[in-house]
Enzyme design. Structure first.
Site, PDB file in Angstrom:
ATOM      1  N   ASN A  84       0.790  -1.151  -0.019  1.00  0.00           N
ATOM      2  CA  ASN A  84      -0.147   0.147   0.043  1.00  0.00           C
ATOM      3  C   ASN A  84       0.889   1.273   0.077  1.00  0.00           C
ATOM      4  O   ASN A  84       0.463   2.128  -0.601  1.00  0.00           O
ATOM      5  CB  ASN A  84      -0.723  -0.038   1.227  1.00  0.00           C
ATOM      6  CG  ASN A  84      -2.296  -0.782   0.956  1.00  0.00           C
ATOM      7  OD1 ASN A  84      -2.938  -0.387   0.156  1.00  0.00           O
ATOM      8  ND2 ASN A  84      -2.230  -1.979   1.594  1.00  0.00           N
ATOM      9  N   ARG A 126       4.121  -0.629  27.400  1.00  0.00           N
ATOM     10  CA  ARG A 126       3.603  -0.120  26.163  1.00  0.00           C
ATOM     11  C   ARG A 126       3.437   1.356  26.200  1.00  0.00           C
ATOM     12  O   ARG A 126       3.564   2.015  25.177  1.00  0.00           O
ATOM     13  CB  ARG A 126       1.992  -0.997  26.135  1.00  0.00           C
ATOM     14  CG  ARG A 126       1.330  -0.752  25.119  1.00  0.00           C
ATOM     15  CD  ARG A 126       1.591  -1.799  24.130  1.00  0.00           C
ATOM     16  NE  ARG A 126       1.113  -1.571  22.948  1.00  0.00           N
ATOM     17  CZ  ARG A 126       1.606  -2.651  21.725  1.00  0.00           C
ATOM     18  NH1 ARG A 126       2.480  -3.502  21.832  1.00  0.00           N
ATOM     19  NH2 ARG A 126       0.689  -2.552  20.789  1.00  0.00           N
ATOM     20  N   HIS A 153      -8.467  -0.723   5.639  1.00  0.00           N
ATOM     21  CA  HIS A 153      -8.684  -2.114   6.132  1.00  0.00           C
ATOM     22  C   HIS A 153      -9.124  -2.931   5.220  1.00  0.00           C
ATOM     23  O   HIS A 153     -10.059  -2.368   4.112  1.00  0.00           O
ATOM     24  CB  HIS A 153     -10.087  -1.979   7.129  1.00  0.00           C
ATOM     25  CG  HIS A 153     -10.228  -3.081   7.979  1.00  0.00           C
ATOM     26  ND1 HIS A 153      -9.366  -3.551   8.835  1.00  0.00           N
ATOM     27  CD2 HIS A 153     -11.265  -4.021   7.838  1.00  0.00           C
ATOM     28  CE1 HIS A 153     -10.057  -4.682   9.052  1.00  0.00           C
ATOM     29  NE2 HIS A 153     -11.169  -5.016   8.649  1.00  0.00           N
ATOM     30  N   GLU A 198      -7.309  -1.784  -2.548  1.00  0.00           N
ATOM     31  CA  GLU A 198      -6.596  -1.252  -1.537  1.00  0.00           C
ATOM     32  C   GLU A 198      -5.686  -0.078  -2.257  1.00  0.00           C
ATOM     33  O   GLU A 198      -5.488   0.860  -1.918  1.00  0.00           O
ATOM     34  CB  GLU A 198      -5.901  -2.157  -0.810  1.00  0.00           C
ATOM     35  CG  GLU A 198      -6.715  -2.884   0.248  1.00  0.00           C
ATOM     36  CD  GLU A 198      -5.776  -3.691   1.213  1.00  0.00           C
ATOM     37  OE1 GLU A 198      -5.153  -3.190   1.631  1.00  0.00           O
ATOM     38  OE2 GLU A 198      -5.830  -4.961   1.194  1.00  0.00           O
TER      39      GLU A 198
HETATM   40  C1  GAR Z   1      -3.199  -4.677   3.857  1.00  0.00           C
HETATM   41  O1  GAR Z   1      -4.091  -5.763   3.417  1.00  0.00           O
HETATM   42  C2  GAR Z   1      -3.866  -3.689   4.784  1.00  0.00           C
HETATM   43  O2  GAR Z   1      -5.276  -3.501   4.285  1.00  0.00           O
HETATM   44  C3  GAR Z   1      -3.932  -4.571   5.946  1.00  0.00           C
HETATM   45  O3  GAR Z   1      -2.485  -5.215   5.987  1.00  0.00           O
HETATM   46  C4  GAR Z   1      -2.175  -5.487   4.998  1.00  0.00           C
HETATM   47  C5  GAR Z   1      -0.981  -4.545   4.780  1.00  0.00           C
HETATM   48  O4  GAR Z   1      -0.302  -5.019   3.577  1.00  0.00           O
HETATM   49  N1  GAR Z   1      -4.465  -3.724   7.247  1.00  0.00           N
HETATM   50  C6  GAR Z   1      -5.194  -4.343   8.178  1.00  0.00           C
HETATM   51  O5  GAR Z   1      -5.446  -5.419   8.301  1.00  0.00           O
HETATM   52  C7  GAR Z   1      -5.504  -3.271   9.105  1.00  0.00           C
HETATM   53  N2  GAR Z   1      -6.482  -3.733  10.313  1.00  0.00           N
HETATM   54  P1  GAR Z   1       0.987  -4.264   2.525  1.00  0.00           P
HETATM   55  O6  GAR Z   1       1.872  -3.683   4.083  1.00  0.00           O
HETATM   56  O7  GAR Z   1       1.354  -4.843   1.614  1.00  0.00           O
HETATM   57  O8  GAR Z   1       0.369  -2.653   2.472  1.00  0.00           O
END
Ligand code: GAR
Length: 207
Positions: free
Chosen positions: A14, A66, A110, A181
């Protein structure tokens, strides 16, 4: 000039889509000021460094508590004075202090059509596993503003993607990335850069 900081945890596809859209001018007047990860080994950091973008890691593993991790994460972000924080596959719960400090300036991608398959425990491949287990015929992705909840903030853009016979979580994840995405996340940033996104009574209006 919209100054963006991206928070990432993994592969960074992304992030790559955003950087390509900035480079091509599809997202105008925008600079990726820094990329920050909770995971030292995130390939997303390599992608950023390869383009000369400051990239660093603030890992919860390096802190006894944390709250101390969150303190340093916020300090690191503040150092770049971002106009917009993009959670581009950031798989860490965001502290309320950060949400408060950057109210209306944090967006998240998401990989489902919210309010389906979202909230605590739904991240990455788990989202697609749950969608396949339920047998939905359509899934997709959502870009939304981040509020105090998990995946509860005002929705900016959504795009639907078909589930196909024989899909595995991995195949479905890839299709959702390619068809949804990588399109709607750069598109949402473009709209924000063009000052076309309004938050009104907890909902988003696109001008
Ligand atoms: C993506 O599919 C994003 O939508 C998801 O993690 C992946 C990261 O991929 N995010 C979540 O699940 C947030 N709750 P990337 O590092 O290749 O962009």
């Amino acid at each position: 000039m919209l100054k963006v900081v991206a928070l990432v945890s993994g592969g960074g596809t992304n992030l790559e889509a955003i950087l390509n859209a900035i480079a091509s001018g599809e997202i105008p007047d925008t600079q990726m000021a820094a990329v920050i990860s909770n995971n030292r080994d995130a390939y997303a950091l390599e992608r950023a460094r390869g383009r000369g973008i400051p990239a660093c890691c603030v890992s919860p593993k390096d802190y006894p508590e944390r709250s101390l991790f969150y303190q340093d994460l916020i300090k690191e972000i503040d150092g770049f004075s971002p106009d917009l924080i993009v959670l581009a596959g950031f798989l860490v719960v965001i502290p309320p202090e950060l949400v408060e400090r950057y109210a209306g300036k944090i967006i998240n991608i998401h990989p489902s059509l919210i309010p389906s398959f979202c909230g605590k425990g739904y991240y990455g491949l788990k989202v697609h596993e749950a969608a396949l287990a339920k047998g939905v015929k359509v899934t997709g992705a959502t870009v939304h503003f981040v509020d105090e909840g998990t995946d509860t903030g005002p929705i900016i853009l959504q795009k639907a993607v078909a589930v196909e016979e024989g899909d595995t979580p991995e195949i479905l994840q890839r299709r959702v990335m390619e068809q949804a995405e990588w399109k709607i996340l750069p598109e949402a940033i473009r709209l924000i850069a063009q000052d076309r996104v309004r938050l009104e009574n907890g909902r988003v209006r696109i001008l």
